[in-house]
Enzyme design. Structure first.
Site, PDB file in Angstrom:
ATOM      1  N   GLN A 195       0.790  -1.227   0.000  1.00 49.16           N
ATOM      2  CA  GLN A 195       0.000   0.000   0.000  1.00 49.16           C
ATOM      3  C   GLN A 195       0.825   1.281   0.000  1.00 49.16           C
ATOM      4  O   GLN A 195       0.385   2.289  -0.562  1.00 49.16           O
ATOM      5  CB  GLN A 195      -0.976  -0.026   1.182  1.00 49.16           C
ATOM      6  CG  GLN A 195      -2.004  -1.145   1.059  1.00 49.16           C
ATOM      7  CD  GLN A 195      -3.022  -1.149   2.176  1.00 49.16           C
ATOM      8  OE1 GLN A 195      -3.332  -0.116   2.765  1.00 49.16           O
ATOM      9  NE2 GLN A 195      -3.554  -2.325   2.484  1.00 49.16           N
ATOM     10  N   CYS A 313      -1.184   6.055   7.573  1.00 48.34           N
ATOM     11  CA  CYS A 313      -0.292   6.963   6.843  1.00 48.34           C
ATOM     12  C   CYS A 313      -0.866   8.376   6.793  1.00 48.34           C
ATOM     13  O   CYS A 313      -1.368   8.835   5.766  1.00 48.34           O
ATOM     14  CB  CYS A 313      -0.006   6.457   5.433  1.00 48.34           C
ATOM     15  SG  CYS A 313       1.387   7.322   4.662  1.00 48.34           S
ATOM     16  N   ASP A 450      -2.701  -1.438  12.224  1.00 52.36           N
ATOM     17  CA  ASP A 450      -3.591  -0.282  12.221  1.00 52.36           C
ATOM     18  C   ASP A 450      -4.769  -0.382  13.186  1.00 52.36           C
ATOM     19  O   ASP A 450      -5.355   0.634  13.548  1.00 52.36           O
ATOM     20  CB  ASP A 450      -4.133  -0.061  10.809  1.00 52.36           C
ATOM     21  CG  ASP A 450      -3.044   0.274   9.805  1.00 52.36           C
ATOM     22  OD1 ASP A 450      -1.948   0.676  10.242  1.00 52.36           O
ATOM     23  OD2 ASP A 450      -3.282   0.133   8.594  1.00 52.36           O
ATOM     24  N   ALA A 460       3.360   1.261   7.598  1.00 51.96           N
ATOM     25  CA  ALA A 460       4.042  -0.021   7.400  1.00 51.96           C
ATOM     26  C   ALA A 460       5.365  -0.044   8.151  1.00 51.96           C
ATOM     27  O   ALA A 460       5.802  -1.098   8.627  1.00 51.96           O
ATOM     28  CB  ALA A 460       4.273  -0.260   5.909  1.00 51.96           C
ATOM     29  N   ALA A 461       5.997   1.115   8.266  1.00 54.15           N
ATOM     30  CA  ALA A 461       7.262   1.186   9.008  1.00 54.15           C
ATOM     31  C   ALA A 461       7.053   0.859  10.476  1.00 54.15           C
ATOM     32  O   ALA A 461       7.917   0.241  11.114  1.00 54.15           O
ATOM     33  CB  ALA A 461       7.864   2.587   8.860  1.00 54.15           C
ATOM     34  N   CYS A 493       7.237   8.311   7.946  1.00 52.89           N
ATOM     35  CA  CYS A 493       6.360   8.867   6.918  1.00 52.89           C
ATOM     36  C   CYS A 493       7.222   9.590   5.890  1.00 52.89           C
ATOM     37  O   CYS A 493       7.623  10.739   6.114  1.00 52.89           O
ATOM     38  CB  CYS A 493       5.350   9.824   7.545  1.00 52.89           C
ATOM     39  SG  CYS A 493       4.098  10.403   6.392  1.00 52.89           S
TER      40      CYS A 493
END
Length: 578
Positions: A195, A313, A450, A460-461, A493
């Site tokens: 994503q 995000c 999430d 994702a990090a 980010c």
């Protein structure tokens, strides 16, 4: 051997031979149920012969004989008791499979609707329409709580809910530490998506195919993949219920179900998304439309929105805006375009240290910042967006804006089956310790990603560092020990402020800066070409070839060194009933 699958965990067949039990075992069946009474025909093996052969093959065997055309309620109760007791997948047989199918249908009447049961059996070649009155009668009878009126599909040491970044990374991390561990992932999707790449698809840098892989290609080979969706958590019995009513039991549960994109919270949005100039990089099939709109716009008004947090995000809404402006500036069209950023929050970015670098681009692109403005309605036909504006005095009013292009970040919540479960806190998120990621009530449950209550950026990090923490603590829980690995809230980010430059924001709990590289390599407080190279060329490789395969570069979990507190000392043995 002609087998008809009724559900993922239950199949039927006509009369089996002893040799065909070996074929059934090779196809993955764990339990054989014989519904045909001995002696119905001369060429029929006896139940004792089936039992002996099944034992030699390591199969569970049960004998529940019923007379054709005379299935009693007691027969159904006996059959259901067997389903509740054995492990699936189950293969039941009689002379033609009809009795076995009917027994299954009647045993599921309190957990599934008659329509669903008849549809499932009809798809397998058995017409049970005449059974509907009996199914409805059983469904309305007072048999107590029907939540457990289903069979155990499987039992596993560790069950992971979700085959996204969190679920797969945790599975890989667990198996790296214990290759023989029994791990299952419950995930209905056949595809897995990168994503973070959708921003670059919407900016014309990636194509959509680069962000999609077959689920089977990214799952660890040792994992048992249950291709189904979860409908309910049953933590008191250490089980999850699948949407078809079947149950999967665990010793430790890892919940990584992701987040729900709630498009319906904005009136009219779903009806116009993908046309009338309305788009979103938050959908795989919509990001190319974003790029199409950017290329076609030569003048007019472009609106970019961000809903109330938490969202995954949180930088993505403005990343889309900066990449669009970068393109329009290069094409000398930006001077003709009114760009507005409508943010339901009160600041440009949650960590103040990065705002100066972002403001340089806000000023460069002449972007109008509109804070405390929440998108509530879209009229696609008229190309009008409606915002609920909170004034400085705290009052609210509705304002409307016309647009030629509208990029929407949808409202986001935890999935419905999470929000309505015992795992959720008052806000609907999975209630876990922000450090150990252990559930605050159920000690043999961990969660990441999430859907958790942790106050970190949902990226994702963040999952890349959470997965090893959950893996280590899960293995400790299986040993009856307290969790020791801790997560520091890290999130990243990469803010794509122009094509070729990124502000690499890296931070943890409380907004503490947590850079991965020294400043002389990448200064996260300034736009950097090296950070862009990292985003475009390196991060996809880190995701697929490192993160999803438990090559934990810069992700080694920190371990507690002090004596555990009362909370940390809760063990797996004391928190589970099985």
């Amino acid at each position: 051997m002609d087998i008809s699958k009724i559900s993922p965990a239950f199949s039927v067949a006509g009369q089996l031979s002893l040799k065909e039990l070996g074929l059934a075992s090779a196809q993955g069946y764990k339990t054989i149920i014989n519904n045909r009474p001995d002696g119905e025909s001369d060429d029929q093996p006896t139940s004792a012969e089936f039992a002996q052969t099944a034992k030699e093959l390591g199969l569970e065997y049960r004998y529940v004989p019923v007379v054709s055309g005379q299935i009693t309620d007691d027969n159904v109760v006996d059959f259901k008791a067997v389903l509740d007791d054995v492990m699936g997948p189950v293969l039941a047989f009689c002379r033609t499979g009809s009795r076995s199918t009917t027994l299954w249908a009647l045993s599921q009447a309190q957990g599934l609707s008659a329509e669903a049961i008849v549809a499932a059996t009809e798809a397998a070649g058995y017409n049970l329409t005449s059974l509907i009155p009996r199914l409805n009668a059983l469904a309305s009878s007072d048999k107590g709580d029907s939540s457990n009126n289903s069979m155990i599909f499987a039992r596993h040491s560790v069950v992971i809910v979700g085959g996204g970044a969190g679920g797969i990374s945790t599975a890989a991390s667990l198996l790296k530490r214990d290759p023989n561990l029994d791990v299952a992932i419950i995930e209905p999707s056949e595809s897995h998506y990168y994503q973070p790449g959708w921003t670059l698809v919407g900016g014309g840098v990636f194509n959509r195919a680069q962000t999609k892989r077959a689920m089977v290609d990214v799952l660890p080979k040792q994992v048992s993949w249950i291709r189904a969706a979860v409908s309910k958590f049953n933590p008191d019995s250490n089980e999850v219920t699948l949407e078809n009513g079947e149950r999967v039991s665990y010793k430790v549960l890892v919940a990584a179900p992701g987040i729900k994109l709630d498009w319906g919270q904005v009136e009219g949005l779903e009806q116009t998304l993908g046309r009338n100039g309305v788009t979103s990089n938050y959908k795989f099939d919509m990001a190319p439309y974003t790029w199409e709109l950017i290329q076609d716009l030569r003048g007019g008004k472009a609106l970019f929105t961000q809903p109330p947090i938490p969202i995954k995000c949180a930088g993505a809404p403005q990343k889309a805006m900066y990449l669009a402006c970068s393109y329009w500036l290069k094409k000398h069209d930006l001077k003709n375009i009114d760009v507005q950023f409508h943010n339901a929050g009160g600041v440009l970015f949650g960590v103040a240290d990065y705002i100066p670098a972002l403001m340089e681009y806000v000023n460069k692109y002449r972007i109008k910042l509109c804070f405390n403005e929440k998108l509530i309605k879209v009229d696609g036909g008229k190309r009008i967006a409606y915002f609920e504006v909170t004034t400085e005095e705290g009052s609210k009013k509705i304002e409307q804006q016309s647009f030629d292009m509208l990029h929407v970040c949808p409202n986001q919540t935890a999935p419905d089956f999470v929000r309505n479960s015992p795992l959720a806190n008052n806000e609907g998120w999975i209630d876990v310790s922000p450090e150990t990621l252990q559930h605050n009530k159920f000690g043999n449950i961990f969660a990441l990603g999430d859907a958790t209550s942790t106050p970190n950026a949902k990226t994702a990090a963040a999952v890349r560092l959470q997965a090893p923490v959950v893996a280590v603590n899960t293995l400790l829980a299986l040993q009856g020990k307290a969790p020791r690995a801790v997560y520091n809230g890290y999130g990243s980010c990469p803010l794509t402020v122009e094509r070729g430059k990124i502000v690499l924001a890296e931070f943890g709990y409380g907004g503490k800066l947590l850079p991965s590289f020294p400043k002389f390599m990448v200064n996260g407080l300034k736009a950097s070409r090296r950070a862009w190279f990292l985003k475009e060329k390196i991060l996809p490789t880190i995701y697929f070839d490192y993160m999803l395969k438990a090559r934990e570069w810069l992700a080694k979990p920190e371990m507690l060194q002090h004596t555990p507190t009362d909370y940390e000392a809760r063990t797996f043995d004391s928190s589970t009933k099985k």
